[in-house]
Scaffold this active site. Structure first.
Site, PDB file in Angstrom:
ATOM      1  N   GLY A  92      20.094   5.014  -0.143  1.00  0.00           N
ATOM      2  CA  GLY A  92      18.918   4.321  -0.761  1.00  0.00           C
ATOM      3  C   GLY A  92      18.977   4.714  -2.291  1.00  0.00           C
ATOM      4  O   GLY A  92      19.363   5.949  -2.644  1.00  0.00           O
ATOM      5  N   SER A 134      -2.567  -6.805  -7.069  1.00  0.00           N
ATOM      6  CA  SER A 134      -2.920  -5.256  -7.417  1.00  0.00           C
ATOM      7  C   SER A 134      -4.410  -5.284  -7.100  1.00  0.00           C
ATOM      8  O   SER A 134      -5.236  -5.970  -7.201  1.00  0.00           O
ATOM      9  CB  SER A 134      -2.800  -5.166  -8.943  1.00  0.00           C
ATOM     10  OG  SER A 134      -3.332  -3.799  -9.223  1.00  0.00           O
ATOM     11  N   ARG A 179      -8.653   1.754   0.922  1.00  0.00           N
ATOM     12  CA  ARG A 179      -7.920   0.552   1.528  1.00  0.00           C
ATOM     13  C   ARG A 179      -8.233  -0.010   2.851  1.00  0.00           C
ATOM     14  O   ARG A 179      -8.382  -0.961   3.252  1.00  0.00           O
ATOM     15  CB  ARG A 179      -6.140   0.643   1.356  1.00  0.00           C
ATOM     16  CG  ARG A 179      -5.950   0.654  -0.177  1.00  0.00           C
ATOM     17  CD  ARG A 179      -4.381   1.198  -0.174  1.00  0.00           C
ATOM     18  NE  ARG A 179      -4.185   0.747  -1.718  1.00  0.00           N
ATOM     19  CZ  ARG A 179      -2.891   1.227  -2.127  1.00  0.00           C
ATOM     20  NH1 ARG A 179      -1.999   1.563  -1.495  1.00  0.00           N
ATOM     21  NH2 ARG A 179      -2.738   1.125  -3.434  1.00  0.00           N
TER      22      ARG A 179
END
Lengths: 257, 638, 227
Positions: free
Chosen positions: B40, B284, B331
């Site tokens: 990665g 966003s 959220r």
């Protein structure tokens, strides 16, 4: 809507390719261009054929993976847009769409629309960085940077490395890509110590990869999904001249040149 | 399985210092003799690879993309938190630590999170030194904004492209080391297994995605910075290539998988437009600073044009339910509230899966120019995708899978339960508990990559006797053979259905039963559906072409095969966790007014699942979470 | 590698050499054009101007010629090398290609440049050495005993194909300068950052003046203004 696609198919790096014709049926105008290709590919797989290979990843216009020549325009007809953010509503029903890979000696085709853009990584490796070893940094606010400089740096740093500038340039030049990084780092105080060395090494690497020269056609700026300005190229040329002068001076003073 | 977190003793703020002193060092002259594999090249992988090379190790870095610069860290928009307190608004390391622990609903380790908050300040210094063009004030100092419901301004940002700029910083450092010869980069190379010799991770087996060659790379230690597994849901904000194969293969070789059910659903994404949808685009979170979220009060109004619905017939449900945080609720809360109103049949747009995010009032208040200045790019992106003009018509948004807090279990050294196998960034489980706060993912990736794992790798190598391993060692050969078998098995199915059709179906099942709201009944149902679908996959998937070429169907098939198994583990974990916390919401466990109800008495632990063999149920191991510095409290945003 | 050699071998170095030699050329054509326009004042004026360049100013003229010859050689050589390079940079071309913003001027730099090179040779043979003599004016002098440049101009441009050749060549020159005057300044890095970097007002003015100034002469002859 229905479209006729003409797509470059090439099975491997060392084989010859051809343009093949495909029908894309029942395309929704809300689809992205890549989603349209997904649908065509599903049909190909169901028919037992190899799907069209193309690079893609984030599909939100920031990773720089995708990129193809669409009707002779890099990333297709929408300005400031990568292929993944291009939507089918920009095409007419019944249109013919020609899809080709980026063409450059420095970007050999791997398969279909997939090309090897490793040359761009090598240009960065040649000098597109500030040598700041992890842990050695002073407090971030000890280096004030004028807002204008910071904004200029950010404008240039927006480059996503997709290679559209090379693909769109009639000369196959990577000047905009190289200049964007030179401008990003050269606009900041942190980038000054290596400025000459950076310009020198990056430009020579760019040349050695076999890219063409810059005639200032302006096609790169138009194709760039991040609309990076050819102003950066003027800056690159200044820095490159500066680096040559500095190298002469260093040599005169007995430096390592 | 014994889970030793190895959190150093002593006061919270001294733990990392103490540990750094106690760690073994590797003689500088010997570092070059040690090879470290990094899988990665995002923030957690790329930063680690660059830093390890700077320290003198011989590094091999692998990524499946064509360049390390394309890792999905690049797509992060909002920003990166750091406890710099440049704004003098009362921020501190302890406050960032506390906010992160609380935001994670008290399901993360105190020691790790405190170290993260401590390290955050070094990250900003490091990135500025590298030339990351963070936003600045006219005086030349760094600008900050508040983000994700935080009450202090501690988020550093570079326009809406913070992830890109931080990643380019790490990428440039990585390329610098490539040019010096310290790092060898292997792009378009996918890890398919981890090689274990004498109980230690000693290498990986990879497939060259261009030639199809399967090869083994050996090393003294392995780091996985391979990101999260949100693509198990098919539709997510993750990049199309993001996958769980590296961590899943490691799990099957003995690494415990912690809290797999902890997934984050981001509230402001562009809704699904149709069957063809291949991924979801995040808008966003900053949009919620000025946009007001609403749906029609009556179902009958849903088909009407939004501007034709009078004020009195609109339900600004976030402002109604959470008067103090309103549209800025965290959220998980905002996401669930959107699902609720859509479940009631009051959703808008295609399929009734969307809510309005309306800038009408903000435009009236501050003017269209100001709004354009703040959100111009985002509005443009929205219009490009939906063909609707958000200056005139309210945006439509809907939650989408965004981040996975779960991941491989790691100790304080970021080492998994397999000695020598370290895991960084989103791929591990360590810092975000049950819910991640905005602007914290970039912070964690870089903390792990620049400042933590390069040191703990030294401790591991310095304190371990690593005998040489030859390429013809039977364990190496066996692992490589297993990888070949699996690839051949996939190619041999020659069925009728495409990989994508399976992936889409798996994703739909997961979203339905293991998404924003989960029930025991639904999870049990999913646990019936998934194995059946997996069997069908292995019977009927069609992969054209061969293994000896660039074959995107084959790549996808390998990843989807792993997603099937991981999906099952996620459902098992969600079923066993009989509480609601953070991103994990069990409908059986809620307060009378519909909020998440934690069960601290029974579930204050990390669920670390251990692979017990094919066809056998995984074993649950528990690492109790001990809170010595903060008091567990109910999150309230009312 | 020596830094000057590296500079010369680089694409940017070659472009800079092209830009500098091109700017020298632009300076020259502006002077030349100003000289030519004296034809409108009368036979005497331009013939004595010619006599001055070859008489008292002969050394200066030769120095300028030397600079110009070097500039032309450098310009053409660099153009040739860079064209080779860009051809090599894309061995397989696109089957479909639609230019978006590049101007006709920029895309015709190569063929326009070749035409100009041919024109320069012909032009020198015509008016300087008089080796080409379509009007039969070789060796003619005026009443002062100066070489009769004026008469040659008038007589030559009364021949339709000579006038046409000059007018076409001056269109090519105008186009060449429209791109070249702008691009050379940018190549040298003197450009100020601009929100519309492709706009080029100064280059447009330079190109238009040069084109007009040179074209006026044959047009003036055809129109009977210059007799």
């Amino acid at each position: 809507m229905n479209l006729t696609l003409h797509v470059w198919r090439q099975t491997g790096p060392d084989t010859n390719g051809t343009m093949e014709r495909y029908e894309a049926r029942d395309v929704s105008p809300d689809m992205s261009f890549l989603e349209m290709l997904d649908v065509v590919n599903e049909g190909l797989v169901e028919a037992g054929q190899m799907p069209i290979a193309f690079d893609h990843d984030c599909r939100e216009g920031i990773c720089g993976s995708c990129g193809m020549m669409i009707n002779g325009v890099a990333h297709g007809p929408s300005k400031g847009t990568a292929t993944c953010q291009l939507h089918m509503r920009t095409f007419e029903d019944g249109a013919s769409v020609y899809i080709e890979p980026w063409r450059s000696r420095a970007f050999p085709v791997i398969k279909d629309l997939v090309v090897n853009r490793g040359a761009l990584d090598r240009i960065i490796a040649a000098g597109g960085f500030i040598s700041a070893q992890t842990g050695g940094a002073q407090d971030a606010n000890n280096i004030p940077v004028a807002k204008q400089d910071s904004d200029d740096a950010m404008d240039a740093a927006a480059c996503i490395g997709c290679g559209a500038c090379v693909a769109a340039c009639p000369n196959g030049s990577a000047s905009l890509f190289t200049a964007a990084k030179i401008s990003h780092l050269g606009a900041l105080p942190q980038g000054q110590p290596e400025r000459n060395r950076r310009a020198q090494r990056m430009v020579l690497q760019m040349d050695s990869e076999g890219f063409g020269h810059c005639t200032l056609y302006g096609e790169c700026q138009e194709a760039c999904p991040k609309e990076i300005s050819i102003d950066t190229i003027a800056r690159m040329n200044r820095d490159f001249v500066g680096s040559t002068v500095a190298a002469r001076e260093e040599k005169a003073l007995g430096g390592t040149g | 399985m014994e889970l030793r977190s190895k959190i150093p003793s002593g006061p919270l703020e001294k733990k990392w210092d103490k540990h750094r002193f106690e760690m073994k060092l590797v003689n500088p002259a010997n570092k070059r003799k040690h090879t470290v594999i990094v899988v990665g090249s995002g923030l957690a992988g790329g930063a680690a690879a660059a830093t390890l090379s700077e320290l003198g190790y011989n590094v091999k870095c692998f990524c499946f993309q064509d360049s390390p610069r394309r890792a999905h860290s690049i797509a992060a928009q909002g920003g990166i938190n750091a406890a710099k307190n440049y704004q003098n608004d009362g921020d501190s390391i302890f406050r960032l630590f506390y906010d992160t622990i609380k935001g994670g609903d008290f399901r993360a380790r105190e020691g790790n999170v405190y170290r993260l908050a401590q390290t955050s300040v070094n990250i900003i210094d490091q990135c500025v030194a590298q030339g990351v063009p963070f936003a600045r004030e006219y005086g030349g100092l760094l600008a900050n904004r508040s983000f994700g419901g935080a009450q202090v301004s501690r988020t550093f940002y570079a326009r809406g492209q913070t992830g890109q700029q931080l990643l380019l910083g790490a990428y440039q450092a990585l390329e610098k080391e490539v040019s010096k010869g310290g790092v060898t980069m292997y792009p378009r190379t996918e890890m398919l297994d981890v090689v274990i010799v004498n109980g230690r991770a000693r290498g990986i087996v990879v497939r060259d995605m261009v030639s199809g060659a399967i090869e083994t790379h050996l090393a003294d230690a392995v780091i996985l910075g391979t990101g999260g597994y949100g693509n198990v849901f098919f539709l997510s904000t993750n990049a199309k290539g993001s996958n769980a194969t590296a961590i899943w293969r490691a799990y099957k070789r003995g690494a415990a998988f912690a809290n797999p059910c902890f997934t984050q659903i981001h509230p402001t994404c562009i809704p699904v437009a149709g069957e063809h949808q291949s991924k979801l685009t995040l808008m966003s979170e900053s949009l919620r600073n000025d946009g007001r979220v609403w749906v029609p009060k009556r179902k009958e109004d849903c088909a009407k044009a939004p501007n034709a619905i009078p004020e009195a017939d609109r339900d600004y449900y976030l402002e109604r339910k959470y008067p103090s945080f309103g549209n800025l609720s965290p959220r998980d809360i905002a996401s669930r509230a959107a699902k609720e109103v859509c479940d009631e049949g009051r959703g808008v747009g295609p399929g009734g899966r969307g809510v309005y995010l309306d800038f009408g009032d903000a435009i009236k208040r501050v003017g269209v120019d100001k709004i354009a200045e703040r959100y111009g790019n985002l509005f443009e992106m929205y219009q490009r995708i939906t063909d609707e003009n958000p200056y005139e018509v309210p945006m439509r948004i809907y939650p989408a899978v965004h981040y996975t807090m779960g991941g491989l279990w790691v100790d304080y050294n970021l080492m998994s339960t397999i000695p020598g196998l370290h895991v960084t960034g989103e791929a591990n489980f360590s810092d975000h508990g049950a819910n991640r706060l905005g602007a914290s993912a970039l912070m964690q990736g870089l903390a792990d990559g620049y400042f933590i794992v390069p040191l703990t790798i030294g401790d591991y190598i310095g304190s371990t006797k690593l005998e040489p391993v030859a390429a013809d060692h039977p364990d190496v050969q066996a692992t490589e053979a297993a990888v070949r078998d699996r690839v051949n098995k996939l190619l041999a199915v020659k069925g009728t259905r495409t990989v994508t059709s399976f992936h889409r179906e798996l994703g739909r099942t997961m979203w339905e039963y293991c998404g924003m709201a989960r029930s025991a009944e639904g999870l049990r149902k999913a646990l019936e559906i998934i194995p059946k679908l997996r069997d069908e996959f292995w019977r009927d998937v069609r992969i054209p072409g061969t293994g000896a070429e660039l074959n995107q169907s084959l790549e996808h098939a390998g990843r989807v095969a792993d997603f099937f198994e991981l999906a099952e583990l996620m459902c098992l974990d969600a079923l066993h966790r009989e509480e609601s916390c953070g991103g994990h919401f069990r409908v059986e466990h809620q307060t009378p007014d519909g909020e998440a109800l934690r069960d601290d008495e029974h579930f204050t632990y990390v669920a670390a699942w251990e692979f017990a063999g094919e066809g056998k149920p995984p074993v649950l191991n528990k690492e109790p979470l001990v809170f010595e510095n903060v008091a567990l409290s109910q999150r309230s945003y009312k | 590698m020596n830094s000057l050699v590296a500079f010369y071998r680089s694409t940017i170095g070659k472009k800079i050499l092209m830009a500098v030699s091109g700017l020298i050329g632009i300076g020259f054509v502006i002077l030349h054009m100003a000289g030519n326009l004296q034809v409108f004042i009368g036979q005497n004026k331009i013939n004595s101007y010619g006599a001055m360049l070859h008489g008292p100013l002969a050394e200066v003229t030769w120095l300028l010629r030397l600079v110009l010859i070097v500039a032309v050689i450098v310009h053409v050589l660099m153009a040739y090398q860079l064209t080779q390079r860009s051809a090599a940079a894309r061995p397989i071309d696109y089957q479909h290609r639609s230019p978006q913003v590049s101007t006709l001027a920029s895309r015709t730099m190569k063929w326009g440049g070749i035409l100009l090179l041919v024109f320069i040779v012909v032009h020198i043979l015509h008016f300087t050495t008089e080796a080409i003599d379509p009007a039969g004016w070789r060796g003619m002098t005026d009443s002062q005993g100066h070489r009769d440049v004026y008469g040659n101009i008038v007589a030559s441009f009364r021949i339709w194909w000579v006038a046409l050749f000059y007018i076409v060549a001056m269109l090519a020159l105008g186009l060449h300068l429209y791109h070249g005057a702008w691009a050379s300044v940018r190549t040298l890095g003197f450009a100020k950052p601009s929100p519309h970097p492709l706009h080029r007002r100064i280059a447009l003015v330079v190109a238009a003046i040069v084109w007009l100034g040179f074209t006026l002469v044959p047009v003036g002859v055809i129109a009977g203004i210059i007799r």
